[in-house]
Motif scaffolding. Sequence first.
Motif, PDB file in Angstrom:
ATOM      1  N   ASP A 133       0.807  -1.278  -0.099  1.00 55.61           N
ATOM      2  CA  ASP A 133       0.324   0.116   0.013  1.00 55.61           C
ATOM      3  C   ASP A 133       0.857   1.242   0.115  1.00 55.61           C
ATOM      4  O   ASP A 133       0.325   2.254   0.417  1.00 55.61           O
ATOM      5  N   ASP A 134       2.121   1.094  -0.271  1.00 53.59           N
ATOM      6  CA  ASP A 134       2.901   2.217  -0.280  1.00 53.59           C
ATOM      7  C   ASP A 134       3.763   2.246  -1.496  1.00 53.59           C
ATOM      8  O   ASP A 134       4.949   1.680  -1.479  1.00 53.59           O
ATOM      9  N   ILE A 135       3.191   2.434  -2.809  1.00 53.98           N
ATOM     10  CA  ILE A 135       4.024   2.424  -4.178  1.00 53.98           C
ATOM     11  C   ILE A 135       5.430   3.196  -4.119  1.00 53.98           C
ATOM     12  O   ILE A 135       6.203   2.988  -4.720  1.00 53.98           O
ATOM     13  N   THR A 136       5.059   4.629  -3.560  1.00 57.28           N
ATOM     14  CA  THR A 136       6.489   5.213  -3.462  1.00 57.28           C
ATOM     15  C   THR A 136       7.543   4.671  -2.885  1.00 57.28           C
ATOM     16  O   THR A 136       8.655   4.836  -3.563  1.00 57.28           O
ATOM     17  N   ARG A 137       7.363   4.037  -1.817  1.00 62.18           N
ATOM     18  CA  ARG A 137       8.434   3.408  -0.983  1.00 62.18           C
ATOM     19  C   ARG A 137       9.165   2.326  -2.015  1.00 62.18           C
ATOM     20  O   ARG A 137      10.202   2.252  -1.956  1.00 62.18           O
ATOM     21  N   ILE A 138       8.297   1.645  -2.552  1.00 63.49           N
ATOM     22  CA  ILE A 138       8.643   0.462  -3.514  1.00 63.49           C
ATOM     23  C   ILE A 138       9.520   0.917  -4.609  1.00 63.49           C
ATOM     24  O   ILE A 138      10.700   0.555  -4.889  1.00 63.49           O
ATOM     25  N   LEU A 139       8.871   2.184  -5.355  1.00 64.65           N
ATOM     26  CA  LEU A 139       9.686   2.758  -6.491  1.00 64.65           C
ATOM     27  C   LEU A 139      10.962   3.510  -5.905  1.00 64.65           C
ATOM     28  O   LEU A 139      12.024   3.390  -6.886  1.00 64.65           O
TER      29      LEU A 139
ATOM     30  N   SER B 136      12.557   8.088 -10.219  1.00 65.14           N
ATOM     31  CA  SER B 136      12.654   9.437  -9.979  1.00 65.14           C
ATOM     32  C   SER B 136      11.621  10.287 -10.502  1.00 65.14           C
ATOM     33  O   SER B 136      10.648  11.001  -9.881  1.00 65.14           O
ATOM     34  N   THR B 137      11.640  10.301 -11.688  1.00 62.56           N
ATOM     35  CA  THR B 137      10.683  11.151 -12.605  1.00 62.56           C
ATOM     36  C   THR B 137       9.205  10.358 -12.563  1.00 62.56           C
ATOM     37  O   THR B 137       8.384  11.577 -12.233  1.00 62.56           O
ATOM     38  N   LEU B 138       9.027   9.298 -12.492  1.00 62.08           N
ATOM     39  CA  LEU B 138       7.730   8.759 -12.297  1.00 62.08           C
ATOM     40  C   LEU B 138       7.169   9.072 -10.936  1.00 62.08           C
ATOM     41  O   LEU B 138       5.996   9.223 -10.919  1.00 62.08           O
ATOM     42  N   ILE B 139       8.178   9.005 -10.059  1.00 63.94           N
ATOM     43  CA  ILE B 139       7.618   9.306  -8.461  1.00 63.94           C
ATOM     44  C   ILE B 139       7.105  10.958  -8.432  1.00 63.94           C
ATOM     45  O   ILE B 139       6.098  10.991  -8.011  1.00 63.94           O
ATOM     46  N   ARG B 140       7.982  11.709  -8.949  1.00 58.56           N
ATOM     47  CA  ARG B 140       7.459  12.941  -9.312  1.00 58.56           C
ATOM     48  C   ARG B 140       6.020  13.421 -10.074  1.00 58.56           C
ATOM     49  O   ARG B 140       5.346  14.172  -9.591  1.00 58.56           O
ATOM     50  N   LEU B 141       5.940  12.645 -11.010  1.00 59.12           N
ATOM     51  CA  LEU B 141       4.687  12.777 -11.728  1.00 59.12           C
ATOM     52  C   LEU B 141       3.543  12.290 -10.924  1.00 59.12           C
ATOM     53  O   LEU B 141       2.497  12.821 -11.129  1.00 59.12           O
ATOM     54  N   LEU B 142       3.823  11.044 -10.124  1.00 59.15           N
ATOM     55  CA  LEU B 142       2.871  10.508  -9.484  1.00 59.15           C
ATOM     56  C   LEU B 142       2.245  11.583  -8.339  1.00 59.15           C
ATOM     57  O   LEU B 142       0.896  11.483  -7.906  1.00 59.15           O
ATOM     58  N   LYS B 143       3.126  12.188  -7.742  1.00 60.28           N
ATOM     59  CA  LYS B 143       2.738  12.971  -6.841  1.00 60.28           C
ATOM     60  C   LYS B 143       2.336  14.395  -7.277  1.00 60.28           C
ATOM     61  O   LYS B 143       1.455  14.774  -6.544  1.00 60.28           O
ATOM     62  N   THR B 144       2.896  15.128  -8.256  1.00 58.70           N
ATOM     63  CA  THR B 144       2.353  16.147  -8.693  1.00 58.70           C
ATOM     64  C   THR B 144       0.982  16.068  -9.214  1.00 58.70           C
ATOM     65  O   THR B 144       0.120  17.244  -9.155  1.00 58.70           O
ATOM     66  N   THR B 145       0.460  15.275  -9.802  1.00 58.94           N
ATOM     67  CA  THR B 145      -0.646  14.679 -10.295  1.00 58.94           C
ATOM     68  C   THR B 145      -1.454  14.324  -9.373  1.00 58.94           C
ATOM     69  O   THR B 145      -2.796  14.123  -9.472  1.00 58.94           O
TER      70      THR B 145
END
Length: 280
Positions: free
Chosen positions: A67-73, A80-89
């Motif tokens: 239940d914590d995709i950010t930690r996995i990535l 890093s870029t995908l994490i940033r897009l997931l957060k900003t959107t």
Amino acid sequence: MKQATLFSLSLFLLFWSTTLAISPAPAAAPKAPAAKTPHTPKAAAPSPKPLVPTLPQSPDSPDSVPDDITRILKKAKIFSTLIRLLKTTEIINNVNSQLITAKTGGITILAPDDSAFSNLKAGFLNSLNEGQKIELVQFHILPEYVSSSNFDSLSNPVQTVAGKDPVRLPLNVNALGNSVNISTGVVNATILGVVYSDNKLGIYHVDKVLLPLDFFVTNKAPALAPTSLAKAPKAAKENSSDDDQEETNQDHNKSGALSLSRTKLMSFGIALVAMATMWS
């Protein structure tokens, strides 16, 4: 005497043979119970071979919770870029919430690495508006869990969170052997391996950013054929010109008629003067 002895012997033999004939045969010894063959459990059927290999850096340690995709990535260190897009959107919040509350279904994320984003045209991400960035991220998420051995069971076009539109958002998966390829109509990508997988969440490393087709195809409406209404002003103008011309002609005719009348009056006046002179 001998005869008596033989007779007695005969009787004895007859009695002995009769006794043997009617006496019951001894009971057969009970058979020893057959030795039981020890039960051999059936060998479990081998699990299907995954089409997608597990990556060496897959974060499968206990501290990686589904239940914590950010930690996995973050643990994989290449997204890093995908994490940033997931957060900003803010899509990361919706995805994590769905993983916590959903009892069935699950989610599959097709994750491009930082190298894939760096291979995009310079300034491409910055050129997208907020709606397009949301659609780009949603286009990388499937609203169901797909195991690494189950990509060949998907039906094309595959539905993403962005929608299922074969014209605007085609996403086709082709699984052959140990290779899984993805086509969007713009790019052809390959799944390189498993980043994370359980029974609710699957994250797979892809080598390219999956670009939706509708980012590059502008569906312009065909130009409408000119209508009679569109031509009306021109016709009115032409009619107006004709009217003006007719009025001009009428004016010329009137002017000519007036000039002719004046000429006749002058001629009549001269004739009267001449007649008066003659009479005098």
